[in-house]
Design a protein around this motif. Structure first.
Motif, PDB file in Angstrom:
ATOM      1  N   MET A   1      23.127 -19.740 -10.261  1.00 52.87           N
ATOM      2  CA  MET A   1      23.131 -19.415 -11.315  1.00 52.87           C
ATOM      3  C   MET A   1      22.816 -18.069 -11.283  1.00 52.87           C
ATOM      4  O   MET A   1      21.478 -17.407 -10.358  1.00 52.87           O
ATOM      5  N   ARG A   2      22.182 -16.939 -12.639  1.00 53.60           N
ATOM      6  CA  ARG A   2      21.987 -16.174 -12.665  1.00 53.60           C
ATOM      7  C   ARG A   2      20.565 -16.407 -13.343  1.00 53.60           C
ATOM      8  O   ARG A   2      20.613 -17.466 -14.646  1.00 53.60           O
ATOM      9  N   PRO A  18      17.587  -9.194 -12.292  1.00 50.40           N
ATOM     10  CA  PRO A  18      18.510 -10.174 -12.531  1.00 50.40           C
ATOM     11  C   PRO A  18      18.466 -11.004 -11.228  1.00 50.40           C
ATOM     12  O   PRO A  18      18.198 -10.192  -9.843  1.00 50.40           O
ATOM     13  N   GLU A  20      19.773 -14.463  -8.292  1.00 50.10           N
ATOM     14  CA  GLU A  20      20.965 -15.556  -8.061  1.00 50.10           C
ATOM     15  C   GLU A  20      19.419 -16.991  -7.605  1.00 50.10           C
ATOM     16  O   GLU A  20      18.598 -16.777  -6.724  1.00 50.10           O
ATOM     17  N   THR A  61      10.660 -19.381 -14.267  1.00 56.49           N
ATOM     18  CA  THR A  61      11.650 -18.054 -14.304  1.00 56.49           C
ATOM     19  C   THR A  61      11.278 -18.684 -15.923  1.00 56.49           C
ATOM     20  O   THR A  61      10.517 -19.533 -16.745  1.00 56.49           O
ATOM     21  N   ALA A  96      18.024 -17.586 -18.921  1.00 58.62           N
ATOM     22  CA  ALA A  96      18.298 -18.524 -17.038  1.00 58.62           C
ATOM     23  C   ALA A  96      20.377 -18.416 -17.873  1.00 58.62           C
ATOM     24  O   ALA A  96      20.275 -18.703 -18.893  1.00 58.62           O
ATOM     25  N   GLU A  97      21.337 -18.652 -16.762  1.00 51.87           N
ATOM     26  CA  GLU A  97      22.219 -19.060 -17.602  1.00 51.87           C
ATOM     27  C   GLU A  97      22.658 -21.019 -17.508  1.00 51.87           C
ATOM     28  O   GLU A  97      23.543 -21.316 -18.533  1.00 51.87           O
ATOM     29  N   ASP A 301      20.777  -9.449 -18.425  1.00 51.93           N
ATOM     30  CA  ASP A 301      20.451  -8.390 -17.518  1.00 51.93           C
ATOM     31  C   ASP A 301      19.401  -6.941 -17.873  1.00 51.93           C
ATOM     32  O   ASP A 301      18.589  -6.613 -16.671  1.00 51.93           O
TER      33      ASP A 301
END
Length: 323
Positions: A1-2, A18, A20, A61, A96-97, A301
């Motif tokens: 995920m991003r 950003p 992964e 994060t 995050a996603e 982002d």
């Protein structure tokens, strides 16, 4: 995920990038949320600068609050099911996603509320509840003094105190911010750049509870402004952590000085706070009495731009990332 990683350097442009990363997997009792929006808070700035590390076991994060949809459940998770729309308090991982959290730390998104508004609630509402209503024991009819009144915490504190039946004296820097605080419901709104704050608050009847995010520079102001049996609650030290306190005044006026952080509290304590917020505050949210204004939104982002705006201090209300 991003997600947004912190990659060295304390400035937003250098530090926030950003990246992964692997999708998180919910542990027993946890839920996995597909994030639609994430609130941006001052502790995120401190984490970026290396001054507020995540507690053990939390994601590195940044991001302490999100809104989105439950997409997976850990074993023994109660209440929630896949497809539920929630907003949630996190120990980290909001930028995050996908994000995981203890299922007890989530709240239902009120009907009709957009994700951006919902993501602005958990961290701020729980912080205000824990400090103004629990530690500060604010009662209807009493006066709450809020410094930094147009911050995310400040606007939420104004609205929650008013919903509770209290008076609010707000301080902020600049005439525009003072007007904004008044529009949000503050009974007295003071421009800290032009008023003698201690004298002005005393003229307004003094404060029974003070929510202080400023720290050292306002210590003398707070002691002067605080009524007998008043409660001074510190949740930030933007002007420094070391303050001079008049202990004789503290004794003579029977004042209480206390403070707290939220992120490092045990999971069970956070669960208790969330349950109390849902019981008492969520009806105010559903009824529209507590809806902190959204100052700005940025795509995930552009987290660095969100941090720059928060650091600039020009915002009124919450800054939110959209995913």
């Amino acid at each position: 995920m991003r997600a947004i990683g912190i990659e060295g350097g304390s400035g937003p442009a250098e530090a926030l990038r950003p990246v992964e990363v692997a999708d998180p997997v919910p542990a027993p009792g946890q839920i996995l949320i597909r994030v639609e929006a994430a609130g941006v808070n001052r502790p995120d700035l401190l984490q970026r600068a290396g001054l507020y590390p995540p507690p053990p076991g939390a994601s590195p994060t940044p991001g302490l609050e999100v809104a989105g949809t439950v997409v997976a459940l850990g074993e023994d998770t109660v209440r929630w099911k896949v497809g539920d729309r929630v907003c949630a308090l996190l120990g980290g991982g909001g930028y995050a996603e996908m994000a995981v959290t203890d299922g007890r730390h989530a709240l239902p998104v009120p009907a009709g509320m957009e994700a951006v508004q919902a993501a602005a609630l958990p961290e701020t509402v729980v912080t205000v509840w824990a400090n103004v209503f629990e530690a500060g024991a604010l009662r209807p009819g009493e006066t709450l003094l809020v410094h930094g009144a147009t911050s995310g915490i400040g606007v939420t504190a104004i609205q929650m105190a008013k919903a509770h039946g209290a008076r609010v004296v707000a301080t902020s820097r600049g005439a525009d911010k003072a007007r904004a605080a008044a529009k949000l419901g503050a009974d007295v709104s003071l421009d800290a750049t032009t008023f003698d704050l201690a004298a002005a608050v005393r003229e307004a009847g003094g404060a029974d509870v003070i929510l202080d995010m400023v720290g050292a520079a306002y210590a003398a102001i707070n002691q002067t402004a605080l009524n007998a049996f008043g409660r001074w609650v510190v949740i930030g030290t933007q002007t420094g952590p070391l303050a001079e306190v008049d202990l004789m005044r503290l004794m003579l006026k029977r004042q209480v000085l206390t403070g707290s952080t939220l992120r490092s509290r045990p999971a069970d304590e956070k669960a208790r706070l969330i349950a109390d917020v849902e019981r008492v505050v969520w009806p105010w949210v559903a009824g529209g009495q507590v809806r902190p204004p959204i100052d700005a939104t940025f795509p995930l982002d552009r987290a660095s731009d969100a941090h720059l705006r928060l650091e600039a201090g020009v915002h009124v209300g919450k800054i939110v990332l959209t995913v």
